[in-house]
Design an enzyme around this catalytic site. Structure first.
Site, mmCIF file in Angstrom:
data_model
loop_
_atom_site.group_PDB
_atom_site.id
_atom_site.type_symbol
_atom_site.label_atom_id
_atom_site.label_comp_id
_atom_site.label_asym_id
_atom_site.label_seq_id
_atom_site.Cartn_x
_atom_site.Cartn_y
_atom_site.Cartn_z
ATOM 1 N N LYS A 1 60.499 8.275 19.270
ATOM 2 C CA LYS A 1 60.620 6.810 19.217
ATOM 3 C C LYS A 1 59.261 6.130 19.313
ATOM 4 C CE LYS A 1 65.419 7.009 20.726
ATOM 5 N NZ LYS A 1 65.553 8.392 21.206
ATOM 6 N N ARG A 2 58.304 6.621 18.547
ATOM 7 C CA ARG A 2 56.970 6.043 18.536
ATOM 8 C C ARG A 2 56.917 4.810 17.654
ATOM 9 N NH1 ARG A 2 56.962 9.265 22.254
ATOM 10 N NH2 ARG A 2 55.349 10.791 22.692
#
Lengths: 271, 271
Positions: free
Chosen positions: B93-94
């Site tokens: 979830k960057r």
């Protein structure tokens, strides 16, 4: 570190400068590459030369993660080298469901002892709340960022007339408070800083985008400062890559002193 | 891995199962704790026992990051152990500004050779585009997640009548295409899966929330399947923690086979 202490450090140093440790092996002076840990060696010298002018340091985690396990070691050493009266920010932009956010919080707040972490709001309250459970630790929530793409979603207006970044501010203000919640507010949109300040009068803002990204420090202070300063203004490249040779530390010192001197005047003017 | 290959693996295994490697030292069987690398040992046995039924593995990066440099080593070893015909997802979830997203992309796509990474959309196009530049690598963009807080922002309706998750789908479909862009679409909202499918008919969905989080596999297939399946359904806890003792591998095998058998029927029914 709590809000009172942070404000005290700002008053003592007459500075609200945050130095971004975006340390990139392809950009640091070449003579450092023969060191055992070039990233830490670079950070150490940057810290030594800017510590009198900065109240916060902000490593962007991507630069360390990109180096694998070795990068995490450089990060840990850097963090241990920063004096305790400095506010530390893990610029990680994490955010996941509850259990997972808790793990991230433990990694950054306990294993690494950062004071704060940047968090992305898209997944909502249960992705943010786990970070707010740690005493004297801070969430810095993305609200209005300074990049080009910030317009794509953050400036979508709802059927109630509210921009998405305003919804983020309004809702998250119910989850945390000015003692554990700050916001990322980009400096490239002077008029919007006033809007954000009106919605969350007491929270600190972390302001990127001054310098290389082109925001005006005067505008940020004019629209964003509150009675306990309420601002941490970040500069990364403009300081840490000011010099490319043996004297890079001195160049960084010079740039950070220039910013501090400007901040000192703004504190006198607007605080 | 490209889309054609992924579909071929789905057809061969009659499965669209993704196994989530959310490996937590406090939850794995205690007899593994005496191993030199308990996390890798656990993953290895889970992989050995589920490989006939799964087409993808998804380590949630938080679980590894929480362990410091050692965790990254366990992750790397796990990734190297997974056969090349399996699709790998770094659930990270960057999302950051361009330069930084590029570094994250290099870390996960090159240094670690993952096929894909989950990305948060809040910062907009220049936080997503750098991930789309890698051949045969994938962005899996958060669209509609399955957690409670997903309502906070994802379901805000714009002044044009569009939910935020719909804006994310519509805009991001201009940045990527069904060969490099998938979406996270939670299974807890059956009616919404149909909405998402209508907007992006050809993209794969990564669907969490079946099992422990309570979604129905039948509904997901009914509303979400397209002519090349277009679904990867994840189960983490329900498989990897099905057993707590010496036979945990066999229990994981059993649970993954049950899901595969159900998926086989759904592929016959809806493909």
């Amino acid at each position: 570190m709590n809000r009172k202490e942070l404000f005290k450090h700002i008053q003592n140093k007459k500075s609200f400068l945050c130095v971004g440790l975006d340390t990139d092996l392809s950009k640091i002076p070449v003579h450092l590459l023969k060191e055992k840990d070039p990233v830490f060696e670079f950070n150490k010298q940057i810290i030594d030369h800017t510590i009198d002018y900065a109240v916060a340091y902000k490593p962007n985690i991507a630069f360390y993660e990109a180096l694998g396990p070795k990068g995490w070691e450089s990060l840990q050493k850097t963090l241990e080298y920063i004096p305790k009266d400095i506010f530390t920010i893990s610029d990680a932009k994490r955010g996941d469901i509850g259990n997972t956010s808790k793990l991230y919080a433990k990694a950054f707040f306990e294993a690494m002892n950062f004071d704060s972490i940047t968090v992305a709001p898209y997944m909502g309250r249960d992705s943010v709340l786990p970070f707010l459970d740690f005493e004297n630790k801070w969430v810095i929530l993305l609200a209005l960022t300074s990049n080009e793409g910030s317009e794509d979603f953050q400036l979508i207006q709802s059927n109630k007339g509210e921009f998405l970044f305003e919804s983020v501010l309004r809702k998250s203000a119910e989850w945390g408070n000015p003692d554990n919640l700050m916001y990322v507010v980009g400096a490239t949109r002077g008029e919007n800083i006033a809007k954000v300040r009106a919605l969350v009068p007491d929270n600190f803002f972390l302001v990127p985008g001054v310098g290389a990204q082109g925001g005006s420090l005067e505008e940020v202070a004019k629209y964003g400062m509150n009675d306990h300063c309420g601002l941490l203004v970040n500069s990364s490249r403009g300081i840490i890559y000011a010099g490319k040779d043996l004297d890079f530390g001195k160049q960084a010192e010079r740039e950070s002193r220039i910013l501090r001197d400007e901040m000192e005047k703004l504190l006198e003017k607007y605080l």
